[in-house]
Design an enzyme around this catalytic site. Sequence first.
Site: not given
Lengths: 1105, 351
Positions: A381-382, A500, A524, A636-637, A727
């Site tokens: 993961d990042k 969110f 945001k 990573t997302g 993503r």
Amino acid sequence: MKRYIYINHDDLAQDLYCDNRISNRKYTLWNFLPKNLWEQFSRFMNQYFLLIACLQLWSLITPVNPASTWGPLIFIFAVSATKEAWDDYNRYLSDKKANEKEVWVVRQGVKKLIQSQDIHVGNIVWLRENDEVPCDLVLLGTADPQGICYVETAALDGETDLKTRVIPSASMGIDFELLHKIKGVIECPSPDKDIRRFDANLRLFPPFLDNDMCPLTIKNTLLQSCYLRNTEWACGVAVYTGNETKLGMSRGIAEPKLTAVDAMIDKLTGAIFVFQIVVVIVLGIAGNIWKNTEAKKQWYVEYPNESPWYELLIIPLRFELLCSIMIPISIKVSLDLVKSLYAKFIDWDDQMVDLETRIRSHATNTAISEDLGQVEYILTDKTGTLTENKMIFKRCCIRGTFYGNENGDALSDAELLNAVSTGSTDVIQFLKVMAICNTVVPIQSNTGVISYKAQSQDEEALVRAAASLHMVFVNKNGNVLEINFNGLLLRYEVLDILEFTSDRKRMSVVVKCCLSGKIYLLSKGADEAILPLARSGQQTRTFSEAVEQYAQLGLRTLCLASRELDDDEYREWSLMFKEANSKLVDREWRVAEVCQRLEHDFEILGVAAIEDRLQDGVPETISTLRKAGINFWMLTGDKQNTAIQIALSCNFVSPEPKGQLLLLSGKTEDEVCRSLERVLLTMRITNTEPKDVAFVVDGWALEIALKHYRKAFTELAILSRTAICCRVTPSQKAQLVELLKSCDYRTLAIGDGGNDVRMIQQADIGVGISGREGLQAARAADYSIGKFRFLTRLILVHGRYSYNRTAFLSQYSFYKSLLICFIQIFFSFISGVSGTSLFNSVSLMAYNVFYTSIPVLVSVLDKDLSENTVMQHPQILFYCQAGRLLNPSTFAGWFGRALFHAIVVFVITIHSFVFEKSEMEEVSMVALSGCIWLQAFVVALETNSFTILQHLAIWGNLVAFYAINLIVSAIPSSEMHTIMFRLCRQPLYWTTIILITMAGMGPVLALKYFRYTYRSSKINILQQAERLGGPILSLGNIESQSRSLEKDISPLSISQPKNRNPVYEPLLSDSPSATRRSIGPGTPFDFFQSQTRLSSTYMRNSKDN
Amino acid sequence: MNSNTPSSSAGGIGSADTTGARRNSKRPKYSRFTQQELPACKPILTPKWVISAFLLVSIVFIPIGVVSLYASRDVVEIVHRYDTDCIPADARNDKVGFIQSPRVKTCNRTLRVPKYMKKPIYIYYQLDNFYQNHRRYVKSRSDQQLRKTGSENDTSACKPEDNNGMTIVPCGLVAWSLFNDTYNFTRNNQLLAINKRGISWKSDRDHKFGKDVYPKNFQNSTLIGGAHLDPLKPLSEQEDLIVWMRTAALPTFRKLYGKIETDLQAGDFINVTLENNYNTYSFDGKKKLVLSTTSWLGGKNDFLGKAYLTVGGLCFFLATWRSIIFVMESESRSLNKLLTDILVNAFLGTT
């Protein structure tokens, strides 16, 4: 699938649902024995041993006393049963403690103190501050007039921040006294384990309120095991109790993971089993033939002429029992023991302690340490894994003006400070969104210092930044937020929060300014979730440029936007929102749809850029593990650009001239297909060049590729040593792990957040970083570490040693069993193939349980190379990855060694103790001593580093052997009475033993020495370098060889996906091909060397930087 | 961006150091074991080490080999096979029939003493192709019964010789098949006394065979296996039985018959009068009479000496070969490589 809960209705509550008795126990007092035995016997090995033990009860066929098998078997079973029982007892105790905890519950309209286990669904439970929640409750009232309370959910999801919970609107404003008498019905789904969702409805009965349905969400619940904080009291109605709570339901038993080493051992066990069957059949036939031809003449044996029908089976069965020791009964116990010690070494390791948080590394799964040494792919993961997940607001772009570009920190940018003090509307609006649009809880301590509790690190960073720019979020009083701007107190009432979700990628709040009464929508979110929604006419180009620019710098970006709402518009929307929120089915999706109706025509305010620093030592860790031949994938997302920048900055990919990034993108099937083909083509071409190629794919293209072009994508996955997937969703992460696993690669997934849990569970090894995103990942993981850089040590030191040690231990276990079994087989040839056991029962049992198990257990301390050497030459991990130390070929070596040693022991014994000396007990003891001596020297020869414990175990064991046998010899009733005394007095005995030892060990030593000198492995070279000279020699060696062999490097190809052809290192091999293979410039070393070459390019790159 | 990374990492290390120092001082138990840092010696197989090991072995082994070979050669042994010779010529076609018939089986043999034999001289009988280690045979005994009178009926293991209507003591195939050839020796018509006391293990007499256990119903059934026992002597004094009951692990074995307590001179002729009773003919077993002296290593057995010399010699060869290579290695690397490659291929490639 719904349950209807009648609040405070004592009669109905009793029987419908279970009470609140928590039970984590696996067993009860009554079913312990049968259940435990059943579980143990579901393993093949145990079934086999039980069968053998049962056969031994038939005295006609048993070669030895049944006790020699039953003893160890019962011992082993008792050990694991005791362990289970002890664990279960502890669980029982903690359950009992939780169950007998006293809580205030309303019974017949009166508050009573009852035990927690007596709570029933529908009861109203009262909690005080710092109480633990005993079961899942729906809040009805709190001390707070606004109906808010705070809970700590650390035990549930590991997040340490406080979360707010509110009472449902229906029960708002009910008097404290009346709460006792509240009646109503809650309609909620059947128990599930989703701790983020609770879609239910509440309807209170008159006289309390009208008949309106009131929607309930997770926000209205107090879940079991949470703690009530900062709230004087709260009360709620129990909805799920006992083991049906969200916590209880999410307790699952993870499927046990099987290591590659275990699988190999199982395979070898199977092979030995087949071999055993063959031996039994051959000897059984030979025995029957001998019996019918020879034994009939041996009048003193008195074979009866008439024989029962099963007569033919007796001799084979005897041999089956005689050979049953071929499969060592001790191996499982020994392995379990050493494995738990490997895990302990990880727990104890002081070099893997996160000094800041003092989090120690922990091995949750004690059984898979060997796999660490065989990792081929690391999927990481990042955020929070490579980076610190410590967000700091760095730059921003407000209405086209860039702040913080000069000095890299917007907070000290004079221009921005100036703009704040002059009161530029744009800047103020921007700051307001920063301060308001969030779910942060400010907590004011007694000294007046405000600290923020936030679920999202980004939000906290924004609020802090706003505070340092004089827009201080002071207080949250129910729905009213207080903001102090330059001494001016602003109040905003939060009307709605549009939460969110990872699909929406944005969050919004609807607030009402208490001064002007105007309603605003503040949002945001990610650029692609906000910028397309800008009002028509607003230019978003500067913003997208800003986003681009910040992403280039590796910063995370958030776009901030707002819109003023009409009262009517809001009122209309609000109704829809409420309705969507009270849906039981598909609520999330409906809410998202409704939210979308409000989130449009944004006035884009600006872009905030947040830095997430790389963790210490990440680039070094990645390059070291790269050198060790491990491939890295980043999942990573985050945005593509951010991901690439982070990848560049941590040595993940090389910059342009050396490295090359291939983009795999596309929105439609055709595009993805073309893109995939192009990337594959480039990949195939560049694979022959010394170029570092990585591919980048985004979630959308990945989805299509995985769905429609799985084969091509798999090929790409195999070809590529590096990949960046951005993503991607949690399930895609898990899918990628699955993909690599299906190619038979050993995968390690490392992550820190809840979104990594699935991939961590899916991978062969899951490593969790106990970081800021809570402990969710760390809990699901097999290993939890404090920092990414500990991964080097975890793999190179712990994983490698574990693999080496287990490889030795398991093969040795087979060796010693085979040794004694071969002797028995040889003996049967001179005892009329009748299945006589040379060794007596005591010796056989003790041989397996004591004499040979204890010395080998200290091999857990063995280190072939020092930790530093391994760290300096991570390439050496290749030996573990390729499984070079434990494979059929090395096993054949051990098999051969067992055969050779058995021949040595047997031949020397029966030739030394001949004629008048050939007394059964004496011969048996001589042969046994020979085995013990040989095995001591074998362990000694295979040990690379001797600590005092090893000396103690190896030589102490030899002494113990004589001590035990002398003691047994002193017992008059034992079969071997006085035998050992007689032997020890005879010079013949000692000369025989010395001869056996030398004749057995001489060739082994010579062969090992020749291999060491002329076919030395890289491990040997490093050992030599480490102990004799400096490391320079060895590195030079490897490199010079690699250069000369560069032309022979064969690229990895799809037809041969696994290029980890193990170079077999038979220890006593007699196959010339096996030895010859390792000498030629063929395949085996290529991979190894191509890696060193690659890694050298890496080193050069890092120098260039 | 690149400038960011080093600065941040430097800061990180700095902060780690301060807390690290605190940690170290507070660390509860630092153990070299838990950190896997126990001091260890790490031997590696250097040529010197291996050469000296092999040299040492050869230095130790060759003398031992010589000494044990001498010891074995010192032993004087007379082995005389009599199973065929003791069958009268007319019965040679049906040896089994002869041995089972009630005919007189006395047989006279003459032995020549080749060398001076020092007392005590052990008399053994040797049986070949006799499987005392056969599973059916070796298990067919009851140690309980032999030890105590009370366990007389403990004969479950003794099948098929457990009882013949009444309990047999000693039961089982082993006792039943007791060897029953007898020997008498005369030298110059003078009887050579055979000492039959103390031929069995003392521990067996004291602990395994009871002093109050007397043979009962022994060899009473229709099928008679071997020797009869004196029902008036306790088992602990039936030394032939005790010797016989120590089963042999090999199908060829010798058992002690008695001792001659006088020296025999070289060239002496010894007349043996033997009763050839025991049936080895049905399974083509051989019977031998052995007179032997003894050495510190036991009887005549060249195996150990030869094996020691072989192992020692091989080690010596290996050590010298390796040291030649080792010396050459330091002189010329390329030559060495060539030679060793050839040798190694010869050694490893062909085995």
